[in-house]
Write a protein that holds these residues in place. Structure first.
Motif, PDB file in Angstrom:
ATOM      1  N   CYS A 102      33.219 -28.760  23.665  1.00 52.97           N
ATOM      2  CA  CYS A 102      34.406 -28.593  24.499  1.00 52.97           C
ATOM      3  C   CYS A 102      34.948 -29.957  24.911  1.00 52.97           C
ATOM      4  CB  CYS A 102      34.046 -27.762  25.737  1.00 52.97           C
ATOM      5  SG  CYS A 102      35.437 -27.535  26.867  1.00 52.97           S
ATOM      6  N   ALA A 103      36.259 -30.118  24.842  1.00 54.02           N
ATOM      7  CA  ALA A 103      36.907 -31.374  25.202  1.00 54.02           C
ATOM      8  C   ALA A 103      36.781 -31.687  26.691  1.00 54.02           C
ATOM      9  CB  ALA A 103      38.386 -31.334  24.812  1.00 54.02           C
ATOM     10  N   LEU A 104      36.583 -30.677  27.522  1.00 54.14           N
ATOM     11  CA  LEU A 104      36.520 -30.907  28.966  1.00 54.14           C
ATOM     12  C   LEU A 104      35.132 -31.243  29.480  1.00 54.14           C
ATOM     13  CD1 LEU A 104      38.875 -28.174  30.437  1.00 54.14           C
ATOM     14  CD2 LEU A 104      39.341 -30.587  30.006  1.00 54.14           C
ATOM     15  N   ASP A 105      34.119 -30.562  28.945  1.00 57.38           N
ATOM     16  CA  ASP A 105      32.793 -30.720  29.555  1.00 57.38           C
ATOM     17  C   ASP A 105      31.663 -30.941  28.561  1.00 57.38           C
ATOM     18  OD1 ASP A 105      32.475 -28.180  28.445  1.00 57.38           O
ATOM     19  OD2 ASP A 105      32.829 -27.170  30.353  1.00 57.38           O
ATOM     20  N   GLY A 106      31.971 -30.978  27.283  1.00 57.66           N
ATOM     21  CA  GLY A 106      30.951 -31.238  26.276  1.00 57.66           C
ATOM     22  C   GLY A 106      30.062 -30.062  25.937  1.00 57.66           C
ATOM     23  N   MET A 107      30.310 -28.891  26.539  1.00 59.51           N
ATOM     24  CA  MET A 107      29.509 -27.705  26.219  1.00 59.51           C
ATOM     25  C   MET A 107      29.707 -27.346  24.749  1.00 59.51           C
ATOM     26  SD  MET A 107      30.260 -25.461  29.686  1.00 59.51           S
ATOM     27  CE  MET A 107      29.684 -23.934  28.969  1.00 59.51           C
ATOM     28  N   LEU A 108      28.648 -26.865  24.109  1.00 61.88           N
ATOM     29  CA  LEU A 108      28.753 -26.441  22.710  1.00 61.88           C
ATOM     30  C   LEU A 108      29.371 -25.053  22.659  1.00 61.88           C
ATOM     31  CD1 LEU A 108      25.344 -27.718  21.329  1.00 61.88           C
ATOM     32  CD2 LEU A 108      27.609 -28.791  21.139  1.00 61.88           C
ATOM     33  N   LEU A 109      30.495 -24.923  21.976  1.00 59.16           N
ATOM     34  CA  LEU A 109      31.243 -23.684  21.956  1.00 59.16           C
ATOM     35  C   LEU A 109      30.437 -22.505  21.429  1.00 59.16           C
ATOM     36  CD1 LEU A 109      33.498 -25.809  22.345  1.00 59.16           C
ATOM     37  CD2 LEU A 109      34.944 -24.368  20.929  1.00 59.16           C
ATOM     38  N   ALA A 110      29.645 -22.734  20.394  1.00 57.54           N
ATOM     39  CA  ALA A 110      28.907 -21.641  19.750  1.00 57.54           C
ATOM     40  C   ALA A 110      27.831 -21.039  20.658  1.00 57.54           C
ATOM     41  CB  ALA A 110      28.270 -22.137  18.456  1.00 57.54           C
ATOM     42  N   ASP A 111      27.496 -21.692  21.751  1.00 52.93           N
ATOM     43  CA  ASP A 111      26.448 -21.199  22.641  1.00 52.93           C
ATOM     44  C   ASP A 111      26.933 -20.180  23.657  1.00 52.93           C
ATOM     45  OD1 ASP A 111      24.685 -22.884  21.378  1.00 52.93           O
ATOM     46  OD2 ASP A 111      24.635 -24.377  22.999  1.00 52.93           O
ATOM     47  N   TYR A 112      28.231 -19.891  23.690  1.00 56.88           N
ATOM     48  CA  TYR A 112      28.777 -19.050  24.756  1.00 56.88           C
ATOM     49  C   TYR A 112      29.662 -17.929  24.226  1.00 56.88           C
ATOM     50  CZ  TYR A 112      26.977 -22.839  27.499  1.00 56.88           C
ATOM     51  OH  TYR A 112      26.129 -23.751  28.045  1.00 56.88           O
ATOM     52  N   LYS A 161      37.452 -18.616  22.209  1.00 53.57           N
ATOM     53  CA  LYS A 161      37.573 -20.070  22.233  1.00 53.57           C
ATOM     54  C   LYS A 161      39.033 -20.431  21.967  1.00 53.57           C
ATOM     55  CE  LYS A 161      33.124 -19.915  22.421  1.00 53.57           C
ATOM     56  NZ  LYS A 161      32.854 -18.872  23.386  1.00 53.57           N
ATOM     57  N   ALA A 162      39.356 -21.708  22.151  1.00 54.35           N
ATOM     58  CA  ALA A 162      40.733 -22.147  21.943  1.00 54.35           C
ATOM     59  C   ALA A 162      40.738 -23.573  21.407  1.00 54.35           C
ATOM     60  CB  ALA A 162      41.503 -22.071  23.259  1.00 54.35           C
ATOM     61  N   ASN A 166      33.692 -10.939  17.358  1.00 52.85           N
ATOM     62  CA  ASN A 166      32.602 -10.436  18.198  1.00 52.85           C
ATOM     63  C   ASN A 166      32.621 -11.197  19.515  1.00 52.85           C
ATOM     64  OD1 ASN A 166      30.099 -10.125  19.493  1.00 52.85           O
ATOM     65  ND2 ASN A 166      28.952 -10.088  17.591  1.00 52.85           N
ATOM     66  N   TRP A 167      32.785 -10.511  20.639  1.00 51.85           N
ATOM     67  CA  TRP A 167      32.886 -11.170  21.943  1.00 51.85           C
ATOM     68  C   TRP A 167      31.669 -12.045  22.230  1.00 51.85           C
ATOM     69  CZ3 TRP A 167      36.969 -11.030  25.388  1.00 51.85           C
ATOM     70  CH2 TRP A 167      36.734 -11.686  26.611  1.00 51.85           C
ATOM     71  N   ASP A 168      30.489 -11.575  21.890  1.00 49.16           N
ATOM     72  CA  ASP A 168      29.261 -12.288  22.233  1.00 49.16           C
ATOM     73  C   ASP A 168      28.992 -13.505  21.349  1.00 49.16           C
ATOM     74  OD1 ASP A 168      28.596 -10.604  24.404  1.00 49.16           O
ATOM     75  OD2 ASP A 168      27.889  -9.100  22.983  1.00 49.16           O
ATOM     76  N   ALA A 169      29.556 -13.528  20.164  1.00 45.83           N
ATOM     77  CA  ALA A 169      29.372 -14.668  19.257  1.00 45.83           C
ATOM     78  C   ALA A 169      30.614 -14.798  18.367  1.00 45.83           C
ATOM     79  CB  ALA A 169      28.116 -14.476  18.416  1.00 45.83           C
ATOM     80  N   PRO A 170      31.761 -15.170  18.968  1.00 46.37           N
ATOM     81  CA  PRO A 170      32.996 -15.194  18.178  1.00 46.37           C
ATOM     82  C   PRO A 170      33.027 -16.307  17.136  1.00 46.37           C
ATOM     83  CG  PRO A 170      33.380 -16.064  20.375  1.00 46.37           C
ATOM     84  CD  PRO A 170      31.961 -15.566  20.348  1.00 46.37           C
ATOM     85  N   VAL A 171      33.434 -15.933  15.937  1.00 38.05           N
ATOM     86  CA  VAL A 171      33.600 -16.873  14.829  1.00 38.05           C
ATOM     87  C   VAL A 171      34.890 -16.483  14.123  1.00 38.05           C
ATOM     88  CG1 VAL A 171      32.660 -17.700  12.633  1.00 38.05           C
ATOM     89  CG2 VAL A 171      31.118 -17.175  14.534  1.00 38.05           C
ATOM     90  N   GLY A 172      35.709 -17.460  13.817  1.00 36.86           N
ATOM     91  CA  GLY A 172      36.926 -17.194  13.053  1.00 36.86           C
ATOM     92  C   GLY A 172      37.961 -16.386  13.806  1.00 36.86           C
TER      93      GLY A 172
END
Length: 179
Positions: free
Chosen positions: A47-57, A61-62, A106-112
């Motif tokens: 994430c550009a704001l806080d460095g969190m890894l997107l795939a972990d949440y 996403k945007a 998939n809400w819990d693990a969105p991809v694509g």
């Protein structure tokens, strides 16, 4: 030059510069200079704001693509994208915005399933949580947004109807379940 917007604060500038450097270091693939297309996230996309890894949440996403930059800024939550985009201190020209279609992902693990954010339907105030708690669901189809709102609550809106007070990063209006 700041045009009609206020100049960006030094702290925000430094944070944005640091985030941009982190993204470049992550080795995200850039577009070929042709038509603007969304960039898929991977296990290392931060994430550009806080460095969190997107795939972990969970949750949509945007990404925001800026003029003069090959790589987009990624956000682990649609609220973050809206907050940055609607922020009156925003001075960079935006080439494009993309969000994930939660009618297909998939809400819990969105991809694509990336769609143009400006043409999407949004559900504000639902009970579904994203990376930072309450989030805004994004949908390509109004019928999917309405179905989601019926199941999880919230109000269906268009991109232009989302206002800065709805995307306060401290939780603000998103915690108001009366919407």
């Amino acid at each position: 030059m700041c045009n009609h917007h206020r100049c960006i604060s030094r702290r925000r500038f430094l944070a944005a510069a640091a985030a941009s450097g982190l993204l470049a270091a992550c080795g995200q693939s850039s577009t070929d200079g042709g038509a603007l297309v969304p960039v898929e996230i991977d296990r290392g996309t931060a994430c550009a704001l806080d460095g969190m890894l997107l795939a972990d949440y969970p949750g949509p996403k945007a990404q925001i693509h800026y003029q003069g930059r090959a790589e987009p800024d990624f956000f682990c939550d649609t609220v973050e994208m809206f907050s940055i985009y609607l922020n009156p201190e925003q001075v960079r020209a935006v080439r494009g915005l993309f969000v994930q279609d939660m009618g297909k992902a998939n809400w819990d693990a969105p991809v694509g399933h990336w769609i143009d954010a400006r043409g999407a339907w949004y559900v504000v105030g639902s009970k579904r949580l994203g990376s930072m708690g309450p989030t805004i669901g994004a949908f390509a189809q109004e019928t999917d947004a309405k179905k989601f709102a019926e199941e999880f609550g919230g109000k269906v809106m268009r991109f232009a109807d989302v206002t800065p007070d709805m995307v306060v990063l401290d939780g603000g209006a998103l915690h108001d379940q009366r919407m």
